[in-house]
Design a protein around this motif. Sequence first.
Motif, PDB file in Angstrom:
ATOM      1  N   PRO A 108       0.794  -1.234   0.000  1.00 63.58           N
ATOM      2  CA  PRO A 108       0.000   0.000   0.000  1.00 63.58           C
ATOM      3  C   PRO A 108       0.827   1.285   0.000  1.00 63.58           C
ATOM      4  CG  PRO A 108      -0.851  -1.573   1.601  1.00 63.58           C
ATOM      5  CD  PRO A 108       0.476  -2.094   1.142  1.00 63.58           C
ATOM      6  N   VAL A 109       1.972   1.295   0.680  1.00 65.79           N
ATOM      7  CA  VAL A 109       2.738   2.536   0.805  1.00 65.79           C
ATOM      8  C   VAL A 109       4.048   2.507   0.031  1.00 65.79           C
ATOM      9  CG1 VAL A 109       1.707   3.102   3.030  1.00 65.79           C
ATOM     10  CG2 VAL A 109       3.784   1.726   2.969  1.00 65.79           C
ATOM     11  N   GLY A 110       4.390   1.377  -0.614  1.00 61.52           N
ATOM     12  CA  GLY A 110       5.636   1.304  -1.376  1.00 61.52           C
ATOM     13  C   GLY A 110       6.862   1.360  -0.466  1.00 61.52           C
ATOM     14  N   PRO A 111       8.060   1.257  -1.031  1.00 59.71           N
ATOM     15  CA  PRO A 111       8.305   1.008  -2.460  1.00 59.71           C
ATOM     16  C   PRO A 111       7.964  -0.420  -2.860  1.00 59.71           C
ATOM     17  CG  PRO A 111      10.367   0.925  -1.262  1.00 59.71           C
ATOM     18  CD  PRO A 111       9.320   1.343  -0.251  1.00 59.71           C
ATOM     19  N   HIS A 112       7.732  -0.641  -4.151  1.00 62.49           N
ATOM     20  CA  HIS A 112       7.296  -1.940  -4.637  1.00 62.49           C
ATOM     21  C   HIS A 112       8.507  -2.788  -5.030  1.00 62.49           C
ATOM     22  CE1 HIS A 112       3.455  -0.029  -4.521  1.00 62.49           C
ATOM     23  NE2 HIS A 112       3.741   0.789  -5.525  1.00 62.49           N
ATOM     24  N   SER A 113       8.654  -3.897  -4.367  1.00 60.09           N
ATOM     25  CA  SER A 113       9.786  -4.782  -4.636  1.00 60.09           C
ATOM     26  C   SER A 113       9.545  -5.597  -5.903  1.00 60.09           C
ATOM     27  CB  SER A 113      10.000  -5.733  -3.454  1.00 60.09           C
ATOM     28  OG  SER A 113       8.895  -6.625  -3.337  1.00 60.09           O
ATOM     29  N   LEU A 114      10.585  -6.291  -6.350  1.00 54.32           N
ATOM     30  CA  LEU A 114      10.463  -7.157  -7.519  1.00 54.32           C
ATOM     31  C   LEU A 114       9.425  -8.242  -7.272  1.00 54.32           C
ATOM     32  CD1 LEU A 114      11.418  -8.129 -10.301  1.00 54.32           C
ATOM     33  CD2 LEU A 114      13.235  -9.418  -9.137  1.00 54.32           C
ATOM     34  N   GLY A 115       9.407  -8.774  -6.047  1.00 61.11           N
ATOM     35  CA  GLY A 115       8.427  -9.804  -5.711  1.00 61.11           C
ATOM     36  C   GLY A 115       6.997  -9.291  -5.790  1.00 61.11           C
ATOM     37  N   HIS A 116       6.768  -8.047  -5.319  1.00 65.02           N
ATOM     38  CA  HIS A 116       5.436  -7.460  -5.397  1.00 65.02           C
ATOM     39  C   HIS A 116       5.010  -7.270  -6.844  1.00 65.02           C
ATOM     40  CE1 HIS A 116       6.151  -5.674  -1.141  1.00 65.02           C
ATOM     41  NE2 HIS A 116       5.477  -6.815  -1.066  1.00 65.02           N
ATOM     42  N   ARG A 117       5.911  -6.767  -7.671  1.00 70.19           N
ATOM     43  CA  ARG A 117       5.578  -6.532  -9.079  1.00 70.19           C
ATOM     44  C   ARG A 117       5.320  -7.851  -9.795  1.00 70.19           C
ATOM     45  NH1 ARG A 117      10.103  -3.057  -8.737  1.00 70.19           N
ATOM     46  NH2 ARG A 117      11.296  -4.407 -10.157  1.00 70.19           N
ATOM     47  N   TRP A 118       6.127  -8.862  -9.486  1.00 72.72           N
ATOM     48  CA  TRP A 118       5.953 -10.171 -10.113  1.00 72.72           C
ATOM     49  C   TRP A 118       4.602 -10.776  -9.729  1.00 72.72           C
ATOM     50  CZ3 TRP A 118       8.582 -13.254 -13.558  1.00 72.72           C
ATOM     51  CH2 TRP A 118       8.189 -14.578 -13.628  1.00 72.72           C
ATOM     52  N   ALA A 119       4.257 -10.733  -8.437  1.00 72.11           N
ATOM     53  CA  ALA A 119       2.997 -11.325  -7.971  1.00 72.11           C
ATOM     54  C   ALA A 119       1.797 -10.586  -8.552  1.00 72.11           C
ATOM     55  CB  ALA A 119       2.943 -11.300  -6.445  1.00 72.11           C
ATOM     56  N   ALA A 120       1.844  -9.258  -8.567  1.00 73.46           N
ATOM     57  CA  ALA A 120       0.735  -8.483  -9.121  1.00 73.46           C
ATOM     58  C   ALA A 120       0.589  -8.724 -10.616  1.00 73.46           C
ATOM     59  CB  ALA A 120       0.952  -6.989  -8.845  1.00 73.46           C
ATOM     60  N   GLY A 121       1.704  -8.808 -11.325  1.00 75.52           N
ATOM     61  CA  GLY A 121       1.660  -9.090 -12.751  1.00 75.52           C
ATOM     62  C   GLY A 121       1.111 -10.481 -13.035  1.00 75.52           C
ATOM     63  N   LEU A 122       1.521 -11.457 -12.242  1.00 74.32           N
ATOM     64  CA  LEU A 122       1.048 -12.834 -12.417  1.00 74.32           C
ATOM     65  C   LEU A 122      -0.464 -12.911 -12.225  1.00 74.32           C
ATOM     66  CD1 LEU A 122       2.558 -15.616 -12.887  1.00 74.32           C
ATOM     67  CD2 LEU A 122       2.142 -16.027 -10.454  1.00 74.32           C
ATOM     68  N   MET A 123      -0.951 -12.288 -11.171  1.00 78.23           N
ATOM     69  CA  MET A 123      -2.389 -12.345 -10.890  1.00 78.23           C
ATOM     70  C   MET A 123      -3.198 -11.564 -11.917  1.00 78.23           C
ATOM     71  SD  MET A 123      -2.651 -12.248  -6.713  1.00 78.23           S
ATOM     72  CE  MET A 123      -1.558 -10.835  -6.482  1.00 78.23           C
ATOM     73  N   SER A 124      -2.676 -10.436 -12.383  1.00 82.81           N
ATOM     74  CA  SER A 124      -3.403  -9.683 -13.409  1.00 82.81           C
ATOM     75  C   SER A 124      -3.472 -10.470 -14.707  1.00 82.81           C
ATOM     76  CB  SER A 124      -2.727  -8.325 -13.645  1.00 82.81           C
ATOM     77  OG  SER A 124      -1.439  -8.479 -14.213  1.00 82.81           O
ATOM     78  N   GLY A 125      -2.432 -11.263 -15.001  1.00 78.86           N
ATOM     79  CA  GLY A 125      -2.463 -12.123 -16.177  1.00 78.86           C
ATOM     80  C   GLY A 125      -3.513 -13.210 -16.072  1.00 78.86           C
ATOM     81  N   VAL A 126      -3.712 -13.730 -14.859  1.00 81.71           N
ATOM     82  CA  VAL A 126      -4.748 -14.739 -14.645  1.00 81.71           C
ATOM     83  C   VAL A 126      -6.130 -14.148 -14.909  1.00 81.71           C
ATOM     84  CG1 VAL A 126      -5.875 -16.187 -12.906  1.00 81.71           C
ATOM     85  CG2 VAL A 126      -3.384 -16.087 -13.010  1.00 81.71           C
ATOM     86  N   VAL A 127      -6.379 -12.953 -14.355  1.00 82.39           N
ATOM     87  CA  VAL A 127      -7.660 -12.275 -14.579  1.00 82.39           C
ATOM     88  C   VAL A 127      -7.879 -12.022 -16.067  1.00 82.39           C
ATOM     89  CG1 VAL A 127      -8.961 -10.157 -14.155  1.00 82.39           C
ATOM     90  CG2 VAL A 127      -7.664 -11.212 -12.301  1.00 82.39           C
ATOM     91  N   GLU A 128      -6.829 -11.576 -16.730  1.00 80.20           N
ATOM     92  CA  GLU A 128      -6.897 -11.298 -18.161  1.00 80.20           C
ATOM     93  C   GLU A 128      -7.238 -12.556 -18.958  1.00 80.20           C
ATOM     94  OE1 GLU A 128      -3.730 -10.216 -21.709  1.00 80.20           O
ATOM     95  OE2 GLU A 128      -3.161  -9.974 -19.609  1.00 80.20           O
ATOM     96  N   ALA A 129      -6.622 -13.683 -18.620  1.00 78.42           N
ATOM     97  CA  ALA A 129      -6.877 -14.932 -19.342  1.00 78.42           C
ATOM     98  C   ALA A 129      -8.317 -15.387 -19.182  1.00 78.42           C
ATOM     99  CB  ALA A 129      -5.911 -16.019 -18.852  1.00 78.42           C
ATOM    100  N   VAL A 130      -8.832 -15.330 -17.965  1.00 74.87           N
ATOM    101  CA  VAL A 130     -10.207 -15.760 -17.709  1.00 74.87           C
ATOM    102  C   VAL A 130     -11.203 -14.890 -18.463  1.00 74.87           C
ATOM    103  CG1 VAL A 130     -11.983 -16.000 -15.935  1.00 74.87           C
ATOM    104  CG2 VAL A 130      -9.646 -16.755 -15.458  1.00 74.87           C
ATOM    105  N   ALA A 131     -10.962 -13.586 -18.472  1.00 75.87           N
ATOM    106  CA  ALA A 131     -11.916 -12.657 -19.078  1.00 75.87           C
ATOM    107  C   ALA A 131     -11.851 -12.637 -20.600  1.00 75.87           C
ATOM    108  CB  ALA A 131     -11.673 -11.250 -18.532  1.00 75.87           C
ATOM    109  N   LEU A 132     -10.668 -12.832 -21.173  1.00 76.14           N
ATOM    110  CA  LEU A 132     -10.490 -12.559 -22.597  1.00 76.14           C
ATOM    111  C   LEU A 132     -10.259 -13.788 -23.471  1.00 76.14           C
ATOM    112  CD1 LEU A 132      -8.258  -9.371 -22.345  1.00 76.14           C
ATOM    113  CD2 LEU A 132     -10.737  -9.550 -22.463  1.00 76.14           C
ATOM    114  N   SER A 133     -10.088 -14.950 -22.882  1.00 79.41           N
ATOM    115  CA  SER A 133      -9.883 -16.146 -23.689  1.00 79.41           C
ATOM    116  C   SER A 133     -10.996 -16.388 -24.707  1.00 79.41           C
ATOM    117  CB  SER A 133      -9.725 -17.379 -22.781  1.00 79.41           C
ATOM    118  OG  SER A 133      -9.408 -18.525 -23.539  1.00 79.41           O
ATOM    119  N   PRO A 134     -12.278 -16.157 -24.372  1.00 76.09           N
ATOM    120  CA  PRO A 134     -13.336 -16.347 -25.387  1.00 76.09           C
ATOM    121  C   PRO A 134     -13.174 -15.444 -26.612  1.00 76.09           C
ATOM    122  CG  PRO A 134     -14.290 -16.309 -23.190  1.00 76.09           C
ATOM    123  CD  PRO A 134     -12.860 -15.894 -23.040  1.00 76.09           C
ATOM    124  N   PHE A 135     -12.717 -14.212 -26.423  1.00 81.95           N
ATOM    125  CA  PHE A 135     -12.508 -13.312 -27.559  1.00 81.95           C
ATOM    126  C   PHE A 135     -11.418 -13.845 -28.484  1.00 81.95           C
ATOM    127  CE2 PHE A 135     -14.305 -10.526 -24.306  1.00 81.95           C
ATOM    128  CZ  PHE A 135     -15.275  -9.844 -25.028  1.00 81.95           C
TER     129      PHE A 135
END
Length: 306
Positions: A108-135
């Motif tokens: 919430p207050v930063g700074p954002h570590s490599l682990g935080h960026r990796w985890a957030a990116g991984l989870m956003s990719g999961v959301v993206e796959a679920v929502a957009l795979s039909p398209f």
Amino acid sequence: MREQNHSPGKELQHWTRTESPGKRSWHSQAYALGAVSNFMSTFLTFPIYKVVFRQQIHAVAVSEAVRQLWHEGPQYFYRGIYPPLLSKTLQGTLLFGTYDSLLYCLSPVGPHSLGHRWAAGLMSGVVEAVALSPFERVQNVLQDGRKQARFPSTFSILKEFHSYGLWGRLSLGYYRGFWPVLLRNSLGSALYFSFKDPIQDSLAEQGLPHWVPALVSGSVNGTITCLVLYPLIVLVANMQSHIGWQSMPSLWASAQDVWDTRGRKVFLIYRGGSLVILRSSVTWGVTTAIHDFLQRRYRSRKELKD
């Protein structure tokens, strides 16, 4: 503190830390910015994408893929653009907006570590796959020239999917090839967001204009990520081009078929890689540069108001 704010990533982290958690209205800007930048990039690079898709399906050279499109006529050149235009716009919205929200939840207050960026990116990719795979599924069927007579429009494909029954609509219809899509999107997002800021910060220290580090960082990240995951891209294209109850091979059988039809040679799997580099460089470079530019503009206006 002034010296720390020269680079875009550090500047953004500093601004994030100084804002109270209840006033994080710039989340909405990340969603809007991702939508606009991805819409523009998709429209500009669609011809390149279609040539690449033909190479992935038919394992032909660039000249042959272009010849196929030319032979089909200009009326079919932008056939299939609406699903990717809509899906990529939604992709940008989810990718940047969801990543930003998840990153704030993790740190919430930063700074954002490599682990935080990796985890957030991984989870956003999961959301993206679920929502957009039909398209992507509909898009890949539309762009396969072998199916133009049987499925001349998006409606005809949707009608076919809805004839399967509930489970069939998901497993054989909209979410055909979902697992490689999930792996590709989650790893791709994690790689992109993990290394985007370090590259951008390093370039910003050279005194370049603000838009140059963002453009180069996006281009380099998009290119490397796409090339690393290119075998998954080919696998997804081939799996999602199949339609109907018959001849629907499993994930392993599909991967084995792609490997066999490419002569069991890695360089044939990567046929079309040169165009992938060009498309990824343009798409992610433009997307990252626009995102960075508009984010700076918003931050500047907010600081003036405060």
